[in-house]
Design a protein around this motif. Structure first.
Motif, mmCIF file in Angstrom:
data_model
loop_
_atom_site.group_PDB
_atom_site.id
_atom_site.type_symbol
_atom_site.label_atom_id
_atom_site.label_comp_id
_atom_site.label_asym_id
_atom_site.label_seq_id
_atom_site.Cartn_x
_atom_site.Cartn_y
_atom_site.Cartn_z
ATOM 1 N N GLY A 74 -0.644 9.633 -6.667
ATOM 2 C CA GLY A 74 0.454 10.085 -5.814
ATOM 3 C C GLY A 74 1.772 9.520 -6.291
ATOM 4 N N ALA A 75 2.829 10.038 -5.704
ATOM 5 C CA ALA A 75 4.166 9.559 -6.037
ATOM 6 C C ALA A 75 4.318 8.125 -5.543
ATOM 7 C CB ALA A 75 5.212 10.449 -5.383
ATOM 8 N N PRO A 76 4.834 7.233 -6.362
ATOM 9 C CA PRO A 76 4.987 5.842 -5.942
ATOM 10 C C PRO A 76 6.020 5.719 -4.826
ATOM 11 C CG PRO A 76 5.932 6.173 -8.123
ATOM 12 C CD PRO A 76 5.277 7.450 -7.725
ATOM 13 N N ARG A 77 5.776 4.777 -3.915
ATOM 14 C CA ARG A 77 6.708 4.457 -2.836
ATOM 15 C C ARG A 77 7.279 3.080 -3.114
ATOM 16 N NH1 ARG A 77 2.652 5.456 2.069
ATOM 17 N NH2 ARG A 77 3.891 3.767 2.918
#
Length: 174
Positions: A14-17
């Protein structure tokens, strides 16, 4: 050495936070951890549920755990020479919840305990327990990492371990 084609693919992530307390909590909800209760005695006995218990070294026998400096137990743990470490069994979900609950009288009935070595409160019916001498309290954000050396204990309780995963207490599955 030849690498199989299926091992060359990069897994989808997933997209990093950005790092934050919420991100850390979300990641560690996915991490199953054993459940322990840490106890100490000052003017009165104190204790709290911990999922941060770790074995640090075998020789000398060292353990560690984290404790929040805002917790009601911290003032006693901050001064205690000895602490108790209790590995809970799957039959002790209620005990784990009692020691996790803010404002609870954790040592009142139905909690069963007695004074163990060095005067440390030792809980009855746990899978295993240690009494440990505190050797260091390391600052770590709003917590302290306590490192302690085992001086006595009993590994022979009956049952299977209680786990904490995804915000709930759980048992092992066969």
């Amino acid at each position: 050495m030849t690498v199989s084609p299926e091992l060359r693919t990069v897994p989808t992530i997933g997209a990093p936070r950005s790092a934050s307390p919420d991100l850390l909590r979300s990641v560690f909800r996915r991490h199953a951890a054993g459940v322990a209760v840490i106890t100490a005695h000052g003017e009165r006995p104190v204790g709290f549920t911990a999922t941060s218990l770790n074995s640090v070294a075998a020789d000398p026998p060292l353990i560690s755990f984290g404790v929040g400096t805002g917790s009601s137990s911290w003032p006693v743990v901050a001064e205690a020479e000895h602490i108790g470490v209790h590995v809970l069994g799957e039959h002790q979900e209620e005990l784990a919840a009692t020691f996790a609950r803010s404002g609870a009288d954790r040592f009142a009935g139905p909690t069963r305990w007695s004074r163990g070595p060095e005067g440390v409160p030792v809980l009855d019916g746990v899978l295993a327990w240690l009494v440990c001498r505190v050797v260091a309290r390391v600052p770590a954000g709003d917590h302290r990492i306590v490192i302690a050396q085992a001086v006595a204990g009993d590994p022979d309780g009956a049952g299977r371990p209680l786990l904490y995963h995804h915000g709930r207490f759980n048992a092992l599955r066969d």
